[in-house]
Design a protein around this motif. Structure first.
Motif: not given
Length: 591
Positions: A175-176, A198-203
């Motif tokens: 969790d972030d 560990e997960l990101r959204k591409l903008e």
């Protein structure tokens, strides 16, 4: 419309993992599915297809251009795909299918990354160049289609939804807490964050390049022209009408049935009007109403005027009780937008008759349509009086938490970002102190609660344009488009947003500020352009958002509404307010 996923790992990719990621998103593409590994077994692509353009099985994905060593998994639509296809054919390219996906493959072969500037549509795709050992992952300009990615060490992976990672134990996620904290400020988790570190959204308007185990993020599009088109009001009206009709007509391109989601507001009414004008048969239109909260009478006026096949349903609290737990977790992370209920329900209705539905999303952002713009203009600059601090302490001490009196009083006490936070329905720092446990408050004592808005706050722009641009870069892609994508794809419906055609967006922002907004009239230029097109009753009625009567409903859901903090995030024993964002976050923490 489809779902995509893929993995790059120099030590080899587990076939079973990409197959599982592909299966998890079955709802995004029930018509066909496939996976592909490169010869070195260091890269895998997965796809679930909802067949919309070129229904031939040859267009199933992943799709390949073997002569150039190219492979792609694609989600979305390139509405103008016939235009670059003709260019490519003139240059000698031979096509095996009639799909827009193959045009992306050949476009990259001919123009490289610059091909993206020729595409007019909504998309998220990953294209593998085996000769250069390069993976190109792109998201459309306005963020209609999602890309979630994972980058740890020399492993890179991407997907359409967070669940494709969180439901696979091979991805070790944590969790972030800062993202969960952000939910209380924004009502959603702003890009590039997700609920997991560990997960990101591409903008929106960005693409990624993965090569030599390195990741590069490139912004390829943004609104850059503000008020530069010095034209008359009459010419502006003609321009907007022309761009609207062109954008809507383009989105009728389909080999499966198309309809519209008709709320009864000016945005969906405009889309429905021009869609029916450009269709060669009566379209289906779909509307939903709620107890004490309905615009069905206005939707019927438009449906009758265009002579559509109109479908109507009512939704009540009894249905909400059944659907809440299921729909609340569609996002894969906490998301405080309760309009997921009507959006999912109207999508279900539409899917019974059509595969594609046009919606009116985006009109508020590009045509100055939110009441909060007016409220911000009214209260902006009123927070610098000498006794502000003392008055603020008084309000926080004597006004009940979340009461209307407290919220109204705060509008005169807050700086720009705090004011925007309250108008957006979020919790400024002082209110978080009433909710969160002491340890968490200490951790975020010096945290910039408004970091996402600050990134896109252009103080040099006129106020009206500044607020529209802020929403265009934050609230629109991170709340509205996430909601529409998850709700429609949950029932295998392709939702199209013609008001977010990038050429229309650019044309609207380039108009002089005074033509778009007089500071009083919402959607000034839009209403002027629609006068004589739409019925006057649609243009003159008060604005009413596509939302549910939440405060009425929550009284009938005591198991959900009457929650207390457990000390882990919220204060132990605290009776949580019946705020949708707070209660969704609490449910998510209990998962």
């Amino acid at each position: 419309m489809c779902g995509i996923c893929g993995i790059c790992n120099p030590r080899g990719v587990e076939t079973s993992l990409v197959e599982k990621m592909t299966h998890i998103m079955f709802h995004r593409g029930p018509d066909s599915g496939g996976t592909w590994l490169n010869d070195a077994r260091t890269l895998a692509l997965g796809n679930r297809r909802l067949a919309v353009i070129d229904l031939d099985p040859r267009s199933n994905q992943p799709l390949h251009y073997p002569e150039r060593g190219l492979s792609i998994t694609f989600n979305g639509e390139i509405y103008n795909y016939t235009e670059p296809r003709k260019e490519l054919e003139a240059l000698g390219h031979k096509f095996r299918t009639h799909s827009d996906t193959e045009v992306v493959l050949h476009g990259y072969a001919e123009w490289g990354f610059d091909a993206i500037h020729k595409f007019r549509g909504m998309f998220a795709f990953a294209l593998w160049d085996d000769n250069k050992k390069l993976l190109w992952v792109a998201r459309d300009r306005l963020g209609v289609k999602p890309v979630i990615y994972y980058h740890q060490g020399d492993v890179f992976a991407f997907a359409s939804e967070i669940q494709q990672f969180s439901q696979c134990e091979q991805f070790k996620l944590s969790d972030d807490v800062s993202a969960l904290y952000d939910t209380l400020t924004y009502g959603y988790i702003p890009s590039p964050k997700t609920a997991f570190k560990e997960l990101r959204k591409l903008e929106a308007g960005h693409y990624l390049v993965w090569q030599d185990n390195k990741l590069r993020d490139v912004k390829y599009w943004d609104v850059t022209e503000f008020g530069t088109n010095r034209i008359s009001a009459n010419d502006a009206i003609s321009l907007i009408r022309e761009q609207l009709e062109q954008a809507i007509a383009l989105r009728l391109v389909s080999d499966v049935p198309v309809g519209t989601l008709l709320s009864g507001g000016i945005d969906s009414s405009c889309v429905t009007w021009y869609a029916q004008k450009n269709a060669d048969h009566p379209l289906y239109t779909f509307s939903i109403g709620f107890d004490e909260h309905s615009e069905l009478e206005f939707a019927k006026i438009v449906a009758d005027a265009v002579k559509s096949n109109h479908v109507v349903r009512h939704y009540d609290v009894a249905s909400a009780k059944e659907d809440f737990a299921r729909w609340m977790f569609l996002y894969g992370e906490p998301h405080g937008d309760s309009s997921i209920f009507p959006t999912t329900l109207v999508s279900q209705m539409a899917r019974e008759k059509v595969t594609v539905a046009l919606s009116g999303d985006g009109g508020d952002e590009i045509f100055w349509g939110y009441k909060r713009y007016q409220h911000f203009a009214e209260h902006n600059g009123q927070h610098g009086f000498p006794l502000r601090g003392a008055f603020r302490d008084f309000v926080h001490k004597y006004y009940p938490f979340m009461s209307k009196g407290r919220i109204r009083s705060q509008l005169y006490l807050l700086d720009d970002f705090e004011l925007w936070c309250v108008l957006m329905g979020g919790f400024p720092k002082a209110d978080k102190e009433r909710l969160l446990n002491a340890e968490l408050l200490r951790e975020f004592r010096d945290y910039d609660d408004y970091w996402s808005w600050r990134r896109f706050w252009k103080s040099e722009l006129p106020l009206a344009t500044r607020l529209q641009y802020l929403d265009l870069k934050t609230y629109l892609p991170d709340d509205i488009m996430v909601k529409v994508d998850r709700a429609s794809m949950a029932v295998s419906l392709e939702a199209r947003e013609p008001l977010l055609d990038h050429k229309l967006v650019e044309a609207a922002f380039a108009l002089p500020d005074k033509l778009r907004s007089d500071g009083k009239t919402l959607k000034l230029i839009f209403k002027q352009a629609m006068r004589g097109v739409l019925p006057e009753s649609i243009l003159s009625k008060p604005k009413k958002g596509f939302s549910i009567p939440w405060m009425t409903w929550v009284k009938s859901m005591p198991d959900f509404a009457q929650q207390r903090g457990d000390g882990g995030f919220f204060k132990r024993g605290l009776s949580l307010p019946p705020n949708y964002t707070v209660l969704v976050l609490q449910q998510w923490l209990k998962r």
